[in-house]
Scaffold this motif. Structure first.
Motif, PDB file in Angstrom:
ATOM      1  N   ILE A   1       0.841  -1.185   0.000  1.00 45.11           N
ATOM      2  CA  ILE A   1       0.000   0.000   0.000  1.00 45.11           C
ATOM      3  C   ILE A   1       0.883   1.243   0.000  1.00 45.11           C
ATOM      4  O   ILE A   1       1.853   1.342   0.738  1.00 45.11           O
ATOM      5  N   GLU A   2       0.531   2.199  -0.843  1.00 44.94           N
ATOM      6  CA  GLU A   2       1.319   3.427  -0.946  1.00 44.94           C
ATOM      7  C   GLU A   2       1.484   4.083   0.418  1.00 44.94           C
ATOM      8  O   GLU A   2       0.544   4.198   1.186  1.00 44.94           O
ATOM      9  N   ARG A   3       2.717   4.480   0.727  1.00 41.56           N
ATOM     10  CA  ARG A   3       3.104   5.189   1.946  1.00 41.56           C
ATOM     11  C   ARG A   3       3.181   4.298   3.167  1.00 41.56           C
ATOM     12  O   ARG A   3       3.597   4.746   4.231  1.00 41.56           O
ATOM     13  N   CYS A   4       2.788   3.032   3.061  1.00 42.49           N
ATOM     14  CA  CYS A   4       2.867   2.143   4.218  1.00 42.49           C
ATOM     15  C   CYS A   4       4.318   1.972   4.667  1.00 42.49           C
ATOM     16  O   CYS A   4       4.611   2.004   5.856  1.00 42.49           O
ATOM     17  N   LYS A   5       5.221   1.814   3.705  1.00 45.20           N
ATOM     18  CA  LYS A   5       6.617   1.573   4.048  1.00 45.20           C
ATOM     19  C   LYS A   5       7.332   2.832   4.542  1.00 45.20           C
ATOM     20  O   LYS A   5       8.475   2.755   4.976  1.00 45.20           O
ATOM     21  N   ASP A   6       6.655   3.991   4.496  1.00 40.98           N
ATOM     22  CA  ASP A   6       7.274   5.221   4.996  1.00 40.98           C
ATOM     23  C   ASP A   6       7.583   5.142   6.479  1.00 40.98           C
ATOM     24  O   ASP A   6       8.396   5.910   6.994  1.00 40.98           O
ATOM     25  N   SER A   7       6.933   4.224   7.193  1.00 36.07           N
ATOM     26  CA  SER A   7       7.169   4.069   8.627  1.00 36.07           C
ATOM     27  C   SER A   7       8.440   3.293   8.929  1.00 36.07           C
ATOM     28  O   SER A   7       8.813   3.163  10.100  1.00 36.07           O
ATOM     29  N   LEU A   8       9.109   2.794   7.882  1.00 37.96           N
ATOM     30  CA  LEU A   8      10.260   1.912   8.058  1.00 37.96           C
ATOM     31  C   LEU A   8      11.520   2.557   7.508  1.00 37.96           C
ATOM     32  O   LEU A   8      11.505   3.143   6.416  1.00 37.96           O
ATOM     33  N   TYR A   9      12.607   2.447   8.230  1.00 37.67           N
ATOM     34  CA  TYR A   9      13.881   2.973   7.756  1.00 37.67           C
ATOM     35  C   TYR A   9      14.264   2.295   6.441  1.00 37.67           C
ATOM     36  O   TYR A   9      14.263   1.076   6.337  1.00 37.67           O
ATOM     37  N   MET A  10      14.565   3.094   5.434  1.00 38.05           N
ATOM     38  CA  MET A  10      14.875   2.612   4.081  1.00 38.05           C
ATOM     39  C   MET A  10      13.736   1.765   3.511  1.00 38.05           C
ATOM     40  O   MET A  10      13.930   0.948   2.617  1.00 38.05           O
ATOM     41  N   GLY A  11      12.526   1.964   4.038  1.00 38.84           N
ATOM     42  CA  GLY A  11      11.375   1.208   3.566  1.00 38.84           C
ATOM     43  C   GLY A  11      11.469  -0.279   3.821  1.00 38.84           C
ATOM     44  O   GLY A  11      10.761  -1.073   3.188  1.00 38.84           O
ATOM     45  N   THR A  12      12.326  -0.676   4.771  1.00 35.02           N
ATOM     46  CA  THR A  12      12.628  -2.090   4.991  1.00 35.02           C
ATOM     47  C   THR A  12      12.219  -2.512   6.399  1.00 35.02           C
ATOM     48  O   THR A  12      12.705  -1.953   7.383  1.00 35.02           O
ATOM     49  N   PRO A  13      11.350  -3.515   6.526  1.00 38.61           N
ATOM     50  CA  PRO A  13      10.946  -3.977   7.858  1.00 38.61           C
ATOM     51  C   PRO A  13      12.036  -4.788   8.531  1.00 38.61           C
ATOM     52  O   PRO A  13      12.973  -5.258   7.870  1.00 38.61           O
ATOM     53  N   PRO A  14      11.958  -4.981   9.832  1.00 36.54           N
ATOM     54  CA  PRO A  14      12.882  -5.889  10.512  1.00 36.54           C
ATOM     55  C   PRO A  14      12.858  -7.255   9.837  1.00 36.54           C
ATOM     56  O   PRO A  14      11.790  -7.765   9.489  1.00 36.54           O
ATOM     57  N   ARG A  15      14.034  -7.835   9.638  1.00 36.17           N
ATOM     58  CA  ARG A  15      14.109  -9.121   8.948  1.00 36.17           C
ATOM     59  C   ARG A  15      14.459 -10.231   9.946  1.00 36.17           C
ATOM     60  O   ARG A  15      14.960  -9.965  11.035  1.00 36.17           O
ATOM     61  N   GLY A  16      14.153 -11.460   9.539  1.00 35.13           N
ATOM     62  CA  GLY A  16      14.512 -12.609  10.360  1.00 35.13           C
ATOM     63  C   GLY A  16      13.341 -13.282  11.031  1.00 35.13           C
ATOM     64  O   GLY A  16      13.499 -14.331  11.654  1.00 35.13           O
ATOM     65  N   PHE A  17      12.128 -12.714  10.928  1.00 35.60           N
ATOM     66  CA  PHE A  17      10.953 -13.323  11.554  1.00 35.60           C
ATOM     67  C   PHE A  17      10.484 -14.496  10.688  1.00 35.60           C
ATOM     68  O   PHE A  17      10.234 -14.338   9.492  1.00 35.60           O
ATOM     69  N   THR A  18      10.345 -15.651  11.298  1.00 30.14           N
ATOM     70  CA  THR A  18      10.156 -16.890  10.538  1.00 30.14           C
ATOM     71  C   THR A  18       8.746 -17.462  10.613  1.00 30.14           C
ATOM     72  O   THR A  18       8.437 -18.407   9.893  1.00 30.14           O
ATOM     73  N   ASP A  19       7.894 -16.936  11.473  1.00 33.87           N
ATOM     74  CA  ASP A  19       6.541 -17.478  11.631  1.00 33.87           C
ATOM     75  C   ASP A  19       5.657 -16.996  10.481  1.00 33.87           C
ATOM     76  O   ASP A  19       5.336 -15.805  10.375  1.00 33.87           O
ATOM     77  N   ASN A  20       5.228 -17.919   9.637  1.00 34.67           N
ATOM     78  CA  ASN A  20       4.413 -17.557   8.474  1.00 34.67           C
ATOM     79  C   ASN A  20       2.975 -17.194   8.832  1.00 34.67           C
ATOM     80  O   ASN A  20       2.228 -16.724   7.969  1.00 34.67           O
ATOM     81  N   ASN A  21       2.566 -17.416  10.080  1.00 38.11           N
ATOM     82  CA  ASN A  21       1.205 -17.103  10.489  1.00 38.11           C
ATOM     83  C   ASN A  21       1.038 -15.658  10.948  1.00 38.11           C
ATOM     84  O   ASN A  21      -0.081 -15.218  11.204  1.00 38.11           O
ATOM     85  N   LEU A  22       2.144 -14.936  11.075  1.00 36.52           N
ATOM     86  CA  LEU A  22       2.059 -13.542  11.495  1.00 36.52           C
ATOM     87  C   LEU A  22       1.447 -12.691  10.388  1.00 36.52           C
ATOM     88  O   LEU A  22       1.678 -12.928   9.200  1.00 36.52           O
TER      89      LEU A  22
END
Length: 297
Positions: free
Chosen positions: A25-46
């Motif tokens: 969604i447009e502008r959703c990634k603006d809340s994230l540094y470099m538009g990148t969420p924290p990585r490494g989360f492995t639970d596919n149900n989240l």
């Protein structure tokens, strides 16, 4: 044929706020540094929620529908004067239960509970008879400035059960300390990610496990453009720093620490892999985002 093709083209614009990735969604990634969420989360149900209020994305949340609490909320800090909180109506996220073309969080209706939403998220009744715990914001309203941004923090998909003494004591003091620090020494945009760890303890209602109780609350901020003439004890906490605290009545002091130290703790206490990284390139590199990361989730 042509009509079906056109509908397919416009479907992404109508999509709900529970998304496959935060670029959806447009502008959703603006809340994230470099538009990148924290990585490494492995639970596919989240579930990835682009927290949308009054037709505008405000921040993002990684949500656990089985534990009925957020894993983290990520937002941009807005400079404020630290004025007192204002009461807003509590809201829920319809898209966790069904597709909704509107895409906005919605206030809980008065006198009626949407039973169909109870399986996917917490509801007001889960907190109504709980004495020990309060609804603790991960994205706190005092880190936001406009009425709409503040109102958007009052959704149960952004709160976790916090011990009252911890919520109104050490954690609130920390949120205020960070507000003052970023107000005074962050020159550009500050990005914050705040989350929790759990150990299996639950709030129960009607003899059923309903809402997970956090064991720890953690947070980290990233401010690449900061005052390099600030006092040394402040300067060592930029461009990024983390914090960790026990969600408890006693022994709940807040411990600030370097980002890597926080990440090492989370690797042992969260469902993540060893590639866990809260901020892209640890908030220290001005290099452009590689192509292979531009559409990561």
């Amino acid at each position: 044929m042509t009509i079906l093709f056109l509908l397919g083209c416009f479907l992404p614009l109508l999509s709900a706020t529970v998304v496959l990735d935060f670029n959806h969604i447009e502008r959703c990634k603006d809340s994230l540094y470099m538009g990148t969420p924290p990585r490494g989360f492995t639970d596919n149900n989240l579930k990835r929620i682009c927290q949308r209020y009054s037709d505008r994305p405000r921040y993002v949340t990684l949500y656990d529908p089985q534990k009925r609490i957020p894993v983290y909320s990520a937002y941009t800090f807005k400079k404020t004067e630290g004025d007192r909180r204002v009461d807003y109506p509590w809201m829920f996220e319809p898209q966790l239960a069904e597709t909704d073309g509107n895409g906005n969080m919605q206030p809980f209706p008065t006198g009626y509970l949407h039973m169909k939403f109870e399986d996917s998220q917490a509801v007001l009744d889960d907190y109504s008879d709980v004495v020990l715990y309060e609804r603790g914001h991960l994205n706190p309203d005092q880190h936001q400035s406009t009425p709409h941004d503040r109102a958007a923090t009052y959704t149960l998909t952004n709160v976790v059960p916090q011990i009252r003494e911890f919520n109104i004591g050490p954690w609130r003091q920390y949120e205020e300390r960070i507000r003052v620090r970023l107000n005074n020494f962050c020159r550009g945009v500050a990005y914050i990610v705040t989350g929790v760890t759990t150990r299996g303890n639950m709030i129960r209602r009607n003899n059923q496990d309903r809402v997970a109780i956090p064991e720890d609350v953690w947070s980290a901020y990233c401010c690449p453009d900061y005052d390099r003439n600030s006092p040394s004890d402040v300067r060592i906490r930029f461009p990024t720093y983390g914090v960790l605290a026990k969600n408890a009545k006693d022994g709940n002091s807040v411990h600030e620490m370097p980002l890597m130290e926080l990440e090492n703790f989370l690797k042992s206490n969260l469902d993540v892999d060893q590639n866990l990284q809260i901020f892209y390139d640890n908030c220290i590199s001005p290099s452009p985002l590689p192509l292979y990361l531009q559409h990561t989730i």
